[in-house]
Write a protein that holds these residues in place. Sequence first.
Motif, PDB file in Angstrom:
ATOM      1  N   ALA A  99     -10.228  -7.899  34.292  1.00  0.00           N
ATOM      2  CA  ALA A  99      -9.320  -8.099  33.336  1.00  0.00           C
ATOM      3  C   ALA A  99      -8.679  -9.535  33.467  1.00  0.00           C
ATOM      4  CB  ALA A  99      -8.217  -6.907  33.417  1.00  0.00           C
ATOM      5  N   LEU A 100      -8.443 -10.174  34.485  1.00  0.00           N
ATOM      6  CA  LEU A 100      -7.825 -11.343  34.867  1.00  0.00           C
ATOM      7  C   LEU A 100      -8.816 -12.492  34.017  1.00  0.00           C
ATOM      8  CD1 LEU A 100      -6.100 -12.855  38.161  1.00  0.00           C
ATOM      9  CD2 LEU A 100      -7.835 -14.105  36.745  1.00  0.00           C
ATOM     10  N   ILE A 101      -9.970 -12.323  34.232  1.00  0.00           N
ATOM     11  CA  ILE A 101     -10.875 -13.066  33.539  1.00  0.00           C
ATOM     12  C   ILE A 101     -10.629 -13.215  32.142  1.00  0.00           C
ATOM     13  CG2 ILE A 101     -13.294 -13.824  33.330  1.00  0.00           C
ATOM     14  CD1 ILE A 101     -12.551 -14.404  36.143  1.00  0.00           C
ATOM     15  N   SER A 108      -7.618 -19.525  26.746  1.00  0.00           N
ATOM     16  CA  SER A 108      -8.022 -20.913  27.023  1.00  0.00           C
ATOM     17  C   SER A 108      -9.257 -21.143  25.907  1.00  0.00           C
ATOM     18  CB  SER A 108      -8.768 -20.846  28.186  1.00  0.00           C
ATOM     19  OG  SER A 108      -8.001 -20.632  29.079  1.00  0.00           O
ATOM     20  N   VAL A 109      -9.570 -22.725  25.619  1.00  0.00           N
ATOM     21  CA  VAL A 109     -10.496 -23.038  24.795  1.00  0.00           C
ATOM     22  C   VAL A 109     -11.715 -23.495  25.737  1.00  0.00           C
ATOM     23  CG1 VAL A 109     -11.215 -24.762  23.210  1.00  0.00           C
ATOM     24  CG2 VAL A 109      -9.020 -23.839  23.175  1.00  0.00           C
ATOM     25  N   PRO A 110     -12.952 -22.796  25.618  1.00  0.00           N
ATOM     26  CA  PRO A 110     -14.033 -22.919  26.541  1.00  0.00           C
ATOM     27  C   PRO A 110     -14.567 -24.605  26.784  1.00  0.00           C
ATOM     28  CG  PRO A 110     -14.363 -21.082  25.352  1.00  0.00           C
ATOM     29  CD  PRO A 110     -13.453 -21.872  24.507  1.00  0.00           C
ATOM     30  N   THR A 111     -14.247 -25.242  25.849  1.00  0.00           N
ATOM     31  CA  THR A 111     -14.783 -26.703  25.689  1.00  0.00           C
ATOM     32  C   THR A 111     -13.866 -27.345  26.253  1.00  0.00           C
ATOM     33  OG1 THR A 111     -14.182 -26.848  23.553  1.00  0.00           O
ATOM     34  CG2 THR A 111     -16.537 -26.310  23.846  1.00  0.00           C
ATOM     35  N   GLN A 112     -12.496 -27.292  26.551  1.00  0.00           N
ATOM     36  CA  GLN A 112     -11.468 -27.874  26.835  1.00  0.00           C
ATOM     37  C   GLN A 112     -11.586 -28.227  28.611  1.00  0.00           C
ATOM     38  OE1 GLN A 112      -7.630 -25.965  26.190  1.00  0.00           O
ATOM     39  NE2 GLN A 112      -6.446 -27.722  26.884  1.00  0.00           N
ATOM     40  N   ALA A 127     -12.978 -17.795  40.609  1.00  0.00           N
ATOM     41  CA  ALA A 127     -13.134 -19.365  40.533  1.00  0.00           C
ATOM     42  C   ALA A 127     -14.402 -19.492  40.028  1.00  0.00           C
ATOM     43  CB  ALA A 127     -13.051 -19.918  41.649  1.00  0.00           C
ATOM     44  N   VAL A 128     -15.690 -19.022  40.420  1.00  0.00           N
ATOM     45  CA  VAL A 128     -16.734 -19.313  40.032  1.00  0.00           C
ATOM     46  C   VAL A 128     -17.160 -18.792  38.256  1.00  0.00           C
ATOM     47  CG1 VAL A 128     -19.043 -18.789  40.314  1.00  0.00           C
ATOM     48  CG2 VAL A 128     -17.951 -19.581  42.255  1.00  0.00           C
ATOM     49  N   THR A 129     -16.627 -17.795  38.127  1.00  0.00           N
ATOM     50  CA  THR A 129     -16.471 -17.086  37.024  1.00  0.00           C
ATOM     51  C   THR A 129     -16.016 -17.839  35.791  1.00  0.00           C
ATOM     52  OG1 THR A 129     -17.000 -14.815  37.623  1.00  0.00           O
ATOM     53  CG2 THR A 129     -16.238 -15.048  35.347  1.00  0.00           C
ATOM     54  N   LEU A 130     -14.700 -18.181  35.957  1.00  0.00           N
ATOM     55  CA  LEU A 130     -14.167 -19.177  35.171  1.00  0.00           C
ATOM     56  C   LEU A 130     -14.725 -20.462  34.960  1.00  0.00           C
ATOM     57  CD1 LEU A 130     -10.279 -18.578  36.183  1.00  0.00           C
ATOM     58  CD2 LEU A 130     -11.568 -17.794  34.203  1.00  0.00           C
ATOM     59  N   LEU A 131     -15.671 -21.046  36.138  1.00  0.00           N
ATOM     60  CA  LEU A 131     -16.092 -22.458  35.856  1.00  0.00           C
ATOM     61  C   LEU A 131     -17.334 -22.084  35.297  1.00  0.00           C
ATOM     62  CD1 LEU A 131     -15.783 -24.058  39.348  1.00  0.00           C
ATOM     63  CD2 LEU A 131     -14.776 -24.596  37.167  1.00  0.00           C
ATOM     64  N   ALA A 132     -17.956 -21.009  35.297  1.00  0.00           N
ATOM     65  CA  ALA A 132     -19.252 -20.564  34.344  1.00  0.00           C
ATOM     66  C   ALA A 132     -18.849 -20.457  32.884  1.00  0.00           C
ATOM     67  CB  ALA A 132     -20.034 -19.584  35.022  1.00  0.00           C
ATOM     68  N   GLU A 133     -17.794 -19.998  32.945  1.00  0.00           N
ATOM     69  CA  GLU A 133     -17.524 -19.789  31.496  1.00  0.00           C
ATOM     70  C   GLU A 133     -16.768 -20.978  30.670  1.00  0.00           C
ATOM     71  OE1 GLU A 133     -17.804 -16.793  29.700  1.00  0.00           O
ATOM     72  OE2 GLU A 133     -18.807 -15.872  31.360  1.00  0.00           O
ATOM     73  N   MET A 134     -16.197 -21.887  31.404  1.00  0.00           N
ATOM     74  CA  MET A 134     -15.370 -23.036  31.028  1.00  0.00           C
ATOM     75  C   MET A 134     -16.283 -24.411  31.536  1.00  0.00           C
ATOM     76  SD  MET A 134     -11.527 -21.607  31.061  1.00  0.00           S
ATOM     77  CE  MET A 134     -10.989 -22.789  30.206  1.00  0.00           C
ATOM     78  N   LYS A 135     -17.017 -24.743  30.675  1.00  0.00           N
ATOM     79  CA  LYS A 135     -18.069 -25.798  31.221  1.00  0.00           C
ATOM     80  C   LYS A 135     -17.395 -27.075  31.748  1.00  0.00           C
ATOM     81  CE  LYS A 135     -21.431 -22.716  30.756  1.00  0.00           C
ATOM     82  NZ  LYS A 135     -22.027 -22.122  31.782  1.00  0.00           N
ATOM     83  N   ARG A 136     -16.289 -27.275  31.076  1.00  0.00           N
ATOM     84  CA  ARG A 136     -15.849 -28.740  31.422  1.00  0.00           C
ATOM     85  C   ARG A 136     -14.543 -28.591  32.450  1.00  0.00           C
ATOM     86  NH1 ARG A 136     -13.913 -31.936  26.525  1.00  0.00           N
ATOM     87  NH2 ARG A 136     -14.036 -33.664  28.142  1.00  0.00           N
ATOM     88  N   SER A 137     -14.292 -27.256  32.888  1.00  0.00           N
ATOM     89  CA  SER A 137     -12.991 -27.400  33.624  1.00  0.00           C
ATOM     90  C   SER A 137     -13.400 -27.511  35.222  1.00  0.00           C
ATOM     91  CB  SER A 137     -12.568 -25.725  33.645  1.00  0.00           C
ATOM     92  OG  SER A 137     -11.993 -25.634  32.381  1.00  0.00           O
ATOM     93  N   ARG A 138     -12.438 -27.534  36.095  1.00  0.00           N
ATOM     94  CA  ARG A 138     -12.596 -28.004  37.480  1.00  0.00           C
ATOM     95  C   ARG A 138     -11.609 -26.812  38.296  1.00  0.00           C
ATOM     96  NH1 ARG A 138     -10.403 -33.215  38.509  1.00  0.00           N
ATOM     97  NH2 ARG A 138      -9.399 -32.728  36.504  1.00  0.00           N
TER      98      ARG A 138
END
Length: 284
Positions: A99-101, A108-112, A127-138
């Motif tokens: 639910a948090l993800i 969020s915008v995935p490409t942002q 952490a890893v899930t958010l990075l996998a879903e948002m390809k430009r985030s750190r």
Amino acid sequence: MTVSQLYRQVRDLFRDAQIELPELDAKLLVSAALGISISDLMLRGDDPVSETKSATAKTHAEKRLAGMPVGRILGEREFYGRRFVMNPATLEPRSDTEALIDAVLALSVPTQEQLFCDLGTGTGAIAVTLLAEMKRSRMVAVDLSFEALSCASENADLHEVSDRFLPLCADYASALAGAKSGVFDWVVSNPPYIRTHDLGMLSPEVIQHDPVLALDGGVTGLDSYVRIIAQAEMLLKSGGRIALEIGFDQAGAVEKQLRHHSFGAIEIVKDLSGNDRVLLACRQ
């Protein structure tokens, strides 16, 4: 013995022991022991099973009957459609945390390109899930346990996000205290939130196999939130957001902490069971 016979044998043992999900647990453990998928478990039912693999399946079954969760037996757990390895220092990822993800992705915008800080990362599931879903985030992923950070880093490698994943061994954001303030777009966390006196009420599967460090939230269950929210006020840029997993009865108390630290636009997100699960807020 055939694949089908082995599966039915394990399933029946679980049924007799009144395991909550006997069919699913039997499928997961037997397929893992045989090195095949759950679908192949059904399709290859007439295939013979070697004594070695049969013995492995029975060992898995004995551990389950003794109260060990399936994820602990296999050393991994699925989260948000991905496989995450675990170790004794990490909390087992649970579907409620998805639910948090969903809540973060909805805002969020995935490409942002965004900079996240995950406080108490554990397996790195969030952490890893958010990075996998948002390809430009750190992501800066923080944990007090070096063993947990090692596990999180392994999961970052597994899902090919390690180039955007920075593990940091620290007591929440203490190691970032001297850094420039207001640099993060998001602070996310699933902190310990069980009241100390309630730990004994948890199921044996949880209290005997999940690390107490990842469960015990102090006398009120709010110790971690008090620290994280105060630190997030410093870490987040103006307009930055915080996402916190909470216990089903903690929304009011955590919201009070957020307002005390000048957070607004507070939103409560429920899980699939209808319980309060995530608090979102914006640094003003």
